[in-house]
Design a protein around this motif. Structure first.
Motif, mmCIF file in Angstrom:
data_model
loop_
_atom_site.group_PDB
_atom_site.id
_atom_site.type_symbol
_atom_site.label_atom_id
_atom_site.label_comp_id
_atom_site.label_asym_id
_atom_site.label_seq_id
_atom_site.Cartn_x
_atom_site.Cartn_y
_atom_site.Cartn_z
ATOM 1 N N SER A 162 0.875 -1.096 0.097
ATOM 2 C CA SER A 162 0.036 0.099 0.015
ATOM 3 C C SER A 162 0.856 1.337 0.032
ATOM 4 C CB SER A 162 -0.913 0.126 1.293
ATOM 5 O OG SER A 162 -0.033 0.171 2.482
ATOM 6 N N PHE A 163 0.387 2.480 -0.440
ATOM 7 C CA PHE A 163 0.725 3.596 -0.138
ATOM 8 C C PHE A 163 0.729 3.918 1.227
ATOM 9 C CE2 PHE A 163 -0.071 4.132 -4.814
ATOM 10 C CZ PHE A 163 1.025 4.640 -5.190
ATOM 11 N N THR A 164 1.783 4.722 1.934
ATOM 12 C CA THR A 164 1.463 5.211 3.272
ATOM 13 C C THR A 164 0.208 6.603 3.159
ATOM 14 O OG1 THR A 164 3.383 4.275 3.853
ATOM 15 C CG2 THR A 164 2.483 6.115 5.300
ATOM 16 N N PRO A 165 -0.603 6.227 3.660
ATOM 17 C CA PRO A 165 -1.947 7.266 3.466
ATOM 18 C C PRO A 165 -1.406 8.688 3.854
ATOM 19 C CG PRO A 165 -2.600 5.530 5.021
ATOM 20 C CD PRO A 165 -1.227 5.406 4.843
ATOM 21 N N GLY A 166 -1.922 9.679 3.139
ATOM 22 C CA GLY A 166 -1.464 10.872 3.518
ATOM 23 C C GLY A 166 -2.289 11.715 4.440
ATOM 24 N N THR A 167 -2.487 13.053 4.697
ATOM 25 C CA THR A 167 -3.346 13.633 5.387
ATOM 26 C C THR A 167 -4.550 14.106 5.133
ATOM 27 O OG1 THR A 167 -2.036 15.685 5.275
ATOM 28 C CG2 THR A 167 -1.241 14.267 7.016
ATOM 29 N N ALA A 168 -4.913 14.384 3.754
ATOM 30 C CA ALA A 168 -5.767 14.838 3.096
ATOM 31 C C ALA A 168 -6.988 13.922 2.801
ATOM 32 C CB ALA A 168 -5.482 15.560 1.548
ATOM 33 N N SER A 169 -8.178 14.280 3.246
ATOM 34 C CA SER A 169 -9.319 13.207 3.139
ATOM 35 C C SER A 169 -9.304 13.165 1.545
ATOM 36 C CB SER A 169 -10.457 13.853 3.611
ATOM 37 O OG SER A 169 -11.187 15.256 2.853
ATOM 38 N N ALA A 170 -10.449 12.084 0.964
ATOM 39 C CA ALA A 170 -10.959 11.934 -0.161
ATOM 40 C C ALA A 170 -11.285 13.272 -0.838
ATOM 41 C CB ALA A 170 -11.723 10.791 -0.309
ATOM 42 N N SER A 171 -12.148 13.863 -0.219
ATOM 43 C CA SER A 171 -12.932 15.146 -0.841
ATOM 44 C C SER A 171 -11.723 16.118 -0.680
ATOM 45 C CB SER A 171 -14.091 15.520 0.192
ATOM 46 O OG SER A 171 -13.780 15.705 1.400
ATOM 47 N N GLU A 172 -10.981 16.083 -0.012
ATOM 48 C CA GLU A 172 -9.910 17.422 -0.143
ATOM 49 C C GLU A 172 -9.035 16.858 -1.301
ATOM 50 O OE1 GLU A 172 -9.593 18.554 4.538
ATOM 51 O OE2 GLU A 172 -8.228 17.035 3.669
#
Lengths: 451, 464
Positions: free
Chosen positions: A350-360
């Motif tokens: 997986s990619f390590t998740p970022g901080t922006a939500s999907a809508s962002e």
């Protein structure tokens, strides 16, 4: 835990002659599959599979044989076949099985992927569940025309491995899933979309989630058509990102690297992706469906960082590629079941998740193409040359909001360019069936081909 | 030929399966042997042998099919599986069906040399020869892998209609992948013809020719330019484009998908669905082809079925259970990957028949377009008709001439639209073999076609 599989493997391994290494891998599954169509059970299958794969290495030569049976006489014949096959292979000094030193390269992983509760769910209860899924999906939205399929499946899978160097391992896991595909549209138009839910027991399969997902993915495509060709930022929905990772995974394979077939050839320590991008294969995370305490050679799994801040850290190894490359196994031996020898493969990428939500992420994308499904991902991508060209359907984004639906277009780039063009990584890590996880991903520039 | 199960045991197993009351029961027994070997990095890496034997039992009661399978072919193992399938079919109430098994129907295949009868050393030699041939094609060839796979699958089907049928399928396939490396990076070439043949396959296919073809493709692609982006006329070389029709309309003509209203071709029998001159046939009897058999996996004889006749849809493809429900005969398209899964409607060898135009004329008549020499796999959504397939070797057509090779790209189109857009059909013909996946089951199929042109397909390249 019943250890008869392990005992069988140990008996086979104990049969090794002087100068010979033997590994046995045995599997037993018990599965239920229910298909419902148009309000009735179309098929109900309750069945199990047993099988064994035997690897023999002598004088550096490797032979393999498998059988779809655990019957003692069949297993004996299989060992004989593997031995005979080894005699015809050519010697390779790096051939060998995993030994205790390989096992000691990482601490043992402890988690339980087995849920006893699955066995206590009656077939009638499962049938009721799929009938309800079919019924609820059919009536969920007036724009739906029908349900193409609704199904439920579960499985209890046990496997064991033992080799003549004294390594042994066993694992058992349960899995349950439901999926459904809806159709919408009238006259000449048809759109389809599917939903699914997966877990390790019956209770974690979420009927409502399947329905909601299938409805959303179907109706939002109503009116979809091809749009003019253009260069455009592209947003992958989590499922598409997971497919992308599954293709990319082959480039991290040390086997491909050693044979000169990885697009990351000679790139360790170099930047292969946009700054901030981190890609990890982590089978020790029990939430990943591909989680496993050990790999297909019995070596403990561990967290493997492959890309950190855009820089390639290394490749995934089994003991063969590690020996040959002068590296250490990463616990990444993988096999497609008892019918094949262990190669190298991703388990939980997986990619390590970022901080922006999907809508962002959508907001950041602005005017872009949101891709909800791709087709031809295996025929259209080449992890050796890096070419990437796939069919796509989804929606155009204007100012980060969904506008017109799109189908019958392709999106193209190359895998290296896509990695460098990653402009945002969502925080919405989504665990999915298979060996990858998804999240919303923004790729700054791709070629959309349409009218 | 010796049956995989004695008639008495078949009879008693079917009686167990029908005991709870059901309309139809079937026992499918399979014995499969397979072997393969792979050369990579100039070394014979590995030989693999596999064996599998078991029975799948299905019981049909109303709209419900119950299924169970077992690797235990003892009377006890079969009785247990039959009981499990009967219970899964939720039978009951109806009277117990009577039947009597007929004499077995057997089908001769024309396999000349069973692969098992050939020494392993001789097969290994083929891999070496392929490696040498590929490497000597050009200095830019960096890596070659060659392998073969051969299998012998014997089946026995018995059902409550009294049918007993057996078949034996022997298949052989040789694979070569070559990787070439140049200034533009790495490119790959791949060639893998498959046939329903024994070791005599190699009389028809010289391994050197397979290897050279794969190597040339990789070398050619080193000079490739980015593929165009957008709608273009596409000329498909004979054989190369069969997979397009497999995807574009073949799957949509499978009765199980039609029945679910999941096909754009549902309700279109008798309608003009393709350009005039387009005739599509699915033919399980096509001698030695990759998707050929004597009887299908429901014991029904292979047939040649015309699906589209001069542009008009004439029929769908059927399996036995759906055909029974529809009150018609099976078209011999019931196939299953193994005894462990239920059969469903599958294609065999699906092809477009030849027309009368000289293929060179078709190219000369194309001002700008793409010429496809090899396609990779494809995929279709039968409900929408949208399909894709990868162009693994293609060229630009400029001013009626084949010019530069293009980098691999995806073609996308819509089945019904593409069938109507065929505007030139050549007088040549060739086939292509591949594995077709549907609902998780993979079966060997071939597809074929003459050189032809589709006026309008979208190609997903990156050229601006």
């Amino acid at each position: 835990m019943n250890d008869d599989l392990l005992q069988l493997c140990r008996r086979v391994a104990a049969d090794a002659r002087p100068g010979e290494q033997i590994e046995a891998y045995a599997v037993r599954t018990h599965e239920t599959d229910i298909e419902v169509f148009s309000g009735h059970v179309e098929s109900l299958s309750i069945a199990g599979i047993e099988g064994v794969g035997v690897r023999v290495i002598a004088d550096g030569r490797q032979g393999f044989a498998w059988a779809g049976s655990l019957d003692e006489s069949v297993v004996r014949d299989t060992v004989a076949d593997a031995r005979d096959n080894a005699a015809f292979a050519e010697p390779d000094a790096w051939n060998g099985l995993a030994g205790p030193a390989d096992v000691a390269t990482a601490p043992a992983v402890e988690f339980d992927l087995w849920r006893d509760s699955l066995a206590s769910v009656t077939t009638d209860r499962k049938i009721e569940f799929v009938l309800e899924l079919d019924e609820r999906l059919r009536t969920a939205d007036p724009r739906l025309r029908g349900v193409e399929s609704a199904s439920y499946g579960d499985g209890a899978i046990e496997s064991a491995l033992a080799n003549s160097l004294g390594v042994d391992a066993q694992v058992r896991r349960t899995i349950a899933s439901a999926s459904a595909s809806a159709m919408a549209g009238d006259g000449d138009e048809t759109q389809t979309g599917y939903g699914f839910s997966v877990g390790r027991d019956f209770e974690s399969v979420d009927l409502g989630a399947v329905v909601a997902m299938a409805v959303e993915r179907t109706v939002r495509l109503l009116g979809a058509r091809p749009v003019p060709s253009r260069r455009v930022p592209v947003v992958f929905d989590p499922l598409v990102t997971a497919s992308f990772l599954a293709v990319l995974g082959a480039a991290f394979n040390a086997e491909a690297m050693l044979k000169g077939r990885s697009l990351f050839q000679d790139r360790v320590g170099e930047s292969v992706a946009a700054p901030g991008v981190r890609i990890v294969d982590d089978p020790t995370n029990p939430d990943m469906m591909g989680a496993s305490p050990h790999d297909a050679e019995g070596v403990p799994c561990r967290v493997n960082e492959l890309v950190v801040d855009g820089v390639l850290q290394g490749f995934l190894h089994n003991t063969y590629t590690a020996r040959r490359a002068g590296a250490t196994t990463t616990g990444s031996a993988a096999r497609g079941g008892y019918k094949s020898t262990p190669g190298v493969g991703i388990k939980a990428l997986s990619f390590t998740p970022g901080t922006a939500s999907a809508s962002e992420v959508l907001a950041q994308a602005g005017d872009a193409f949101y891709v909800q499904s791709v087709s031809g991902i295996h025929s259209g991508t080449n992890p050796i040359s890096g070419d990437f060209s796939v069919g796509a359907s989804g929606l155009l984004l204007r100012d980060g909001a969904f506008t017109e639906p799109v189908r019958e277009v392709t999106i193209a780039s190359t895998l290296p360019r896509m990695l460098n063009d990653i402009a945002a990584i969502g925080s919405d890590l989504t665990y999915l069936p298979g060996s990858t996880a998804g999240l919303t991903l923004l790729i700054g520039d791709m070629t959309l081909s349409g009218t | 030929m010796e049956l995989l199960l004695e008639p008495d045991l078949l009879d008693v197993t079917l009686r167990h399966a029908l005991a709870g009351g059901a309309e139809f029961a079937e026992v499918f027994v399979e014995d499969r042997r397979s072997s393969s070997a792979r050369l990579d990095d100039q070394r014979i890496e590995e030989l693999v042998s596999g064996r599998e034997r078991g029975a799948g039992i299905r019981v049909v009661n109303g709209d419900t099919t119950g299924f169970a399978h077992t690797a235990d072919l003892s009377p006890r193992g079969l009785a247990d599986a039959a009981a499990a399938a009967a219970a899964a079919a939720r039978g009951g109430g109806a009277g117990v069906r009577e039947f009597a098994l007929a004499a077995p129907q057997t089908y001769d295949n024309d396999v000349v040399v069973l692969p098992d009868s050939v020494p392993k050393a001789r097969k290994i030699e083929l891999l070496k020869r392929a490696d040498d041939a590929a490497r000597s094609t050009g200095g830019a060839i960096r890596s070659v892998s060659a392998s073969f796979a051969e299998g012998r699958r014997r089946i026995l089907v018995a059902n409550s209609d009294g049918l007993v049928a057996t078949d034996e399928r022997v298949r052989t396939r040789f694979y070569v992948q070559a990787v070439a490396s140049g200034d533009t990076g790495m490119q790959t070439g791949y060639e893998a013809p498959g046939r329903t043949m024994g070791f005599e396959y190699y009389d028809e296919f010289a391994v050197e020719a397979i290897a050279t073809k794969a190597a040339r493709q990789a070398l050619t692609l080193l000079d490739a330019v980015p593929a165009p982006s957008g709608k273009v006329p596409v000329v498909l070389m004979r054989g190369a484009g069969g997979v397009l029709f497999h995807e574009a309309c073949g799957h949509g003509l499978e009765a199980d998908l039609v029945e679910r209203d999941a096909s754009v071709f549902a309700g279109k029998v008798g309608a003009q669905v393709a350009a005039r001159g387009v005739t599509l046939v699915d033919d399980g009897t096509f001698a030695k082809e990759w998707g050929t058999f004597g009887v299908d996996d429901e014991g029904q004889p292979a047939r040649s079925n015309t699906l589209i006749d001069n542009g008009v849809l004439t029929d769908y493809m059927w399996d036995l259970v759906r055909a029974r429900k529809a009150g018609r005969a099976s078209s011999g398209n019931g196939r299953r990957e193994t005894y462990q899964v239920l059969p469903m409607v599958r294609m065999t060898n699906t092809f477009l028949t030849s027309g009368d135009t000289d293929p060179d004329e078709i190219i000369a008549d194309t001002e700008f377009g793409v010429y496809c020499v090899q396609l990779g796999g494809g995929q279709v959504n039968t409900a929408t008709g949208d399909f894709v397939f990868g162009v693994t070797e293609g060229y630009l057509i400029e001013n009626g001439e084949i010019t530069r090779p293009i980098r691999p790209a995806q073609l996308i189109g819509n089945g019904p639209a593409s069938l109507r857009d065929i505007d030139a059909i050549g007088n040549d013909f060739a086939t292509w073999s591949g594995m077709c996946g549907k609902s998780g089951q993979s079966v060997p199929v071939s597809s074929g076609q003459p050189t032809l042109r589709v006026q309008n397909l979208t190609i997903g390249g990156t050229a601006s």
